[in-house]
Each structure stands twice: as C-alpha cells, then as structure tokens.
Design a protein around this motif. Structure first.
Motif, short mmCIF file in Angstrom:
data_model
loop_
_atom_site.label_atom_id
_atom_site.label_comp_id
_atom_site.label_asym_id
_atom_site.label_seq_id
_atom_site.Cartn_x
_atom_site.Cartn_y
_atom_site.Cartn_z
N ILE A 172 -7.39 10.75 4.62
CA ILE A 172 -6.17 9.59 4.19
C ILE A 172 -6.39 8.75 3.16
O ILE A 172 -8.06 8.46 3.75
CB ILE A 172 -6.38 8.89 5.98
CG1 ILE A 172 -5.57 9.66 6.68
CG2 ILE A 172 -5.04 7.96 5.44
CD1 ILE A 172 -4.25 10.70 6.34
N GLN A 173 -6.13 8.39 2.68
CA GLN A 173 -6.14 7.44 1.19
C GLN A 173 -5.29 6.80 0.92
O GLN A 173 -3.69 6.64 1.07
CB GLN A 173 -6.31 8.61 0.10
CG GLN A 173 -6.67 7.28 -1.71
CD GLN A 173 -7.36 8.24 -2.66
OE1 GLN A 173 -7.72 9.38 -1.88
NE2 GLN A 173 -7.64 7.53 -3.39
N ALA A 213 -17.38 14.04 7.86
CA ALA A 213 -16.48 13.49 8.92
C ALA A 213 -16.03 12.65 9.35
O ALA A 213 -17.26 12.34 9.49
CB ALA A 213 -15.89 14.21 10.53
N GLY A 214 -15.77 11.05 9.15
CA GLY A 214 -15.77 9.75 9.65
C GLY A 214 -16.16 9.07 8.17
O GLY A 214 -16.26 7.88 8.51
N ASP A 215 -16.51 9.63 6.60
CA ASP A 215 -17.07 8.63 6.18
C ASP A 215 -15.91 8.21 5.48
O ASP A 215 -14.66 8.96 5.35
CB ASP A 215 -17.19 9.66 4.40
CG ASP A 215 -18.63 10.43 5.30
OD1 ASP A 215 -19.38 10.56 6.10
OD2 ASP A 215 -19.19 11.60 4.24
N ALA A 273 -10.45 5.53 0.57
CA ALA A 273 -10.87 7.20 1.47
C ALA A 273 -11.11 7.09 3.04
O ALA A 273 -12.45 7.03 3.08
CB ALA A 273 -11.51 8.04 0.43
N VAL A 274 -11.00 7.48 3.95
CA VAL A 274 -12.00 8.00 5.24
C VAL A 274 -11.03 9.54 5.06
O VAL A 274 -10.11 10.22 5.66
CB VAL A 274 -10.71 6.99 6.23
CG1 VAL A 274 -11.60 7.89 7.69
CG2 VAL A 274 -10.31 5.38 6.49
N VAL A 317 0.86 -1.44 0.05
CA VAL A 317 -0.15 0.25 0.27
C VAL A 317 0.96 1.28 -0.07
O VAL A 317 2.29 1.17 0.18
CB VAL A 317 -1.07 0.25 1.32
CG1 VAL A 317 -1.92 -1.12 1.26
CG2 VAL A 317 -0.40 0.63 2.83
N ARG A 318 0.51 2.63 -0.64
CA ARG A 318 0.74 3.65 -0.43
C ARG A 318 -0.08 4.59 0.72
O ARG A 318 -1.47 4.88 0.50
CB ARG A 318 1.26 4.04 -1.37
CG ARG A 318 1.56 6.12 -1.16
CD ARG A 318 2.29 6.81 -2.50
NE ARG A 318 1.17 6.87 -2.92
CZ ARG A 318 1.67 8.05 -4.10
NH1 ARG A 318 2.85 8.63 -4.59
NH2 ARG A 318 0.66 8.27 -4.94
N VAL A 319 -0.45 4.92 1.44
CA VAL A 319 -0.80 6.23 2.27
C VAL A 319 -0.68 7.42 2.24
O VAL A 319 0.09 8.09 2.64
CB VAL A 319 -0.58 5.24 3.87
CG1 VAL A 319 -1.43 6.63 4.85
CG2 VAL A 319 -1.31 3.80 4.30
N LEU A 320 -1.69 8.07 2.34
CA LEU A 320 -1.61 9.57 1.54
C LEU A 320 -2.31 10.58 2.53
O LEU A 320 -3.58 10.10 2.76
CB LEU A 320 -2.01 9.73 0.21
CG LEU A 320 -1.36 9.36 -0.87
CD1 LEU A 320 -1.58 10.05 -2.47
CD2 LEU A 320 0.24 9.44 -0.93
N ARG A 321 -1.84 11.41 2.83
CA ARG A 321 -2.68 12.60 4.06
C ARG A 321 -2.63 13.33 2.96
O ARG A 321 -2.23 14.35 2.69
CB ARG A 321 -1.63 13.89 4.82
CG ARG A 321 -2.63 13.94 6.06
CD ARG A 321 -1.82 14.02 7.41
NE ARG A 321 -1.05 13.10 8.10
CZ ARG A 321 -2.68 12.91 9.21
NH1 ARG A 321 -3.56 13.76 9.14
NH2 ARG A 321 -2.06 11.61 9.66
#
Length: 229
Positions: free
Chosen positions: A116-117, A92-94, A68-69, A45-49
């Motif tokens: 965060i994706q 927020a929270g979706d 996506a969070v 994975v790669r985690v993006l902010r």
C-alpha cells in the motif's frame, strides 16, 4: 549481522523508491492500472494498492512523496530514469517514508508481492510559489464552467508528476465591490512552475479554456508570491 543486512536492504529499498527528487513521468494508476489501483483519494492523500505477479514489469512512472507499507516479502529491481538498475528485497511489514520518485519496477521473485502506498498531496514542499488571482466572472462564464476547466488543468498537472500542484477556486464571502472570486495556484517552486507551464499536457489543457481565461485575465488582479523561508 542480520540486523546490519536488514538495515542495508531497507536502505536500498528507500533509495530505490526515492531515486530522483524531480520527476516528470506519468501517473502510475493511469498508465499501469493492472498493477496500481486507487483505493482512496481526497484533497490530502491518494492511497494506491500495488500488486505484481512473478515476473511482472511496469512502465516508467512517478509518485509524489508519501509512505509505503509492504504487505508481503518482495524481491524486485527498479529501473531509474537515467538507465540505472537497483536490486532490492524486503519483508512483509516494512514501512518506509518515500520521497518523490520516477522508476520502472519489476518483480524478480517467484511469488507475487503487494504493498500500500499513501501519496501525499498537500505538503510544505508544494507551496514554494503561489499565483494569486482576484476576479469577477465575466459574462458568459459560469462558476461550474471554470471549476470543470480547473479540474482538467489539475489532471494535466498531475499527469506531469505533480498531483499536489495546481489551481484552487474560492468564492469570496466578504462584500467586495470589484472581486467576487479568488483563484490560487500552488507550485513546488519557480522552476517547477515554469516546467509545468512549458509542458505539452498543460498547454493542451489550457488551450481548451483559452477564451474563458482571456476574459478573466482582462480584468483580474494577478500576483506571484514566493515562500519566505
């Protein structure tokens, strides 16, 4: 009624994030580091902010499939690669599953938004075709030279919008008289294989290692394999 409205908003958001199954824009983290920061990356994975201030707009870019969070409420619009604009908002929270996407977001709200994706790299959609290479390293070519070259090739492929595709190098552990190395090329499908190999980024990266690859190809066993559904 509120439940229906929320469902509609989420549906628009999914459409917005997932628009366009095939995409060839550049890596968001490279062309827009002000909004996209890599928090974690490995083979899976790669985690993006992702952060946007009010009124901020990105450049056209791509993402592989993932999750996506959303950390904040958000009101935005997405420009797609065909020129359409999709308006969206959420809470927020979706938490949403997102397919491959190519888009240009803009924060239309009065407050910043953040999410965060998690981008997936290795998944079944990436393995529709494989190229298989069995070879021995020729004189004048080291394992590190080849490994470093493949890293550059994979970066070029990622920049084309396919971070899960590319080349993987293995050293054969069993005794074999002819072949000591195995290189695997992993591709979404035959059409994508052709598009990547016709791209300028791939050609430019490949040109740097042409002499080395020519030596390997002179004595390799090369096969192409398609996934059996």
């Amino acid at each position: 009624m509120k439940a229906k409205i929320k469902s509609l908003k989420l549906g628009l958001l999914i459409l917005f994030l997932a628009f366009g199954v095939k995409f060839y824009a550049q890596d968001a983290a490279k062309i827009d580091p002000d909004h996209y920061k890599v928090e974690l990356e490995n083979d899976q994975v790669r985690v993006l902010r992702i952060t946007y201030n009010s009124g901020d707009e990105s450049k056209m870019h791509s993402h592989p499939e993932g999750v996506a969070v959303f950390l904040t409420d958000h009101t935005a619009e997405m420009k797609t690669d065909n020129g359409s604009i999709i308006e969206m908002d959420g809470n927020a929270g979706d938490v949403l599953w997102v397919d491959q996407a190519k888009h240009q977001p803009k924060n239309m709200g009065t407050k910043p938004f953040e999410l965060i994706q998690v981008e997936l790299k290795n998944n079944l959609k990436v393995t529709g075709r494989k190229s298989l290479h069995l070879f021995e390293l020729p004189d004048g070519v080291s394992e590190k030279q080849l490994s470093d070259f493949l890293d550059e090739m994979n970066q070029a492929i990622s920049d084309e919008g396919y971070p899960g595709a590319g080349y993987h190098l293995y050293k054969i552990s069993d005794q074999h008289d002819k072949y000591k190395y195995f290189m695997e090329g992993v591709w979404p499908d035959a059409a994508t294989y052709d598009k990547i190999h016709d791209s300028e980024k791939w050609k430019n990266a490949a040109a740097k290692g042409k002499d080395m690859i020519d030596k390997i190809q002179a004595n390799e066993l090369y096969l192409k394999a398609e996934k059996v559904n």
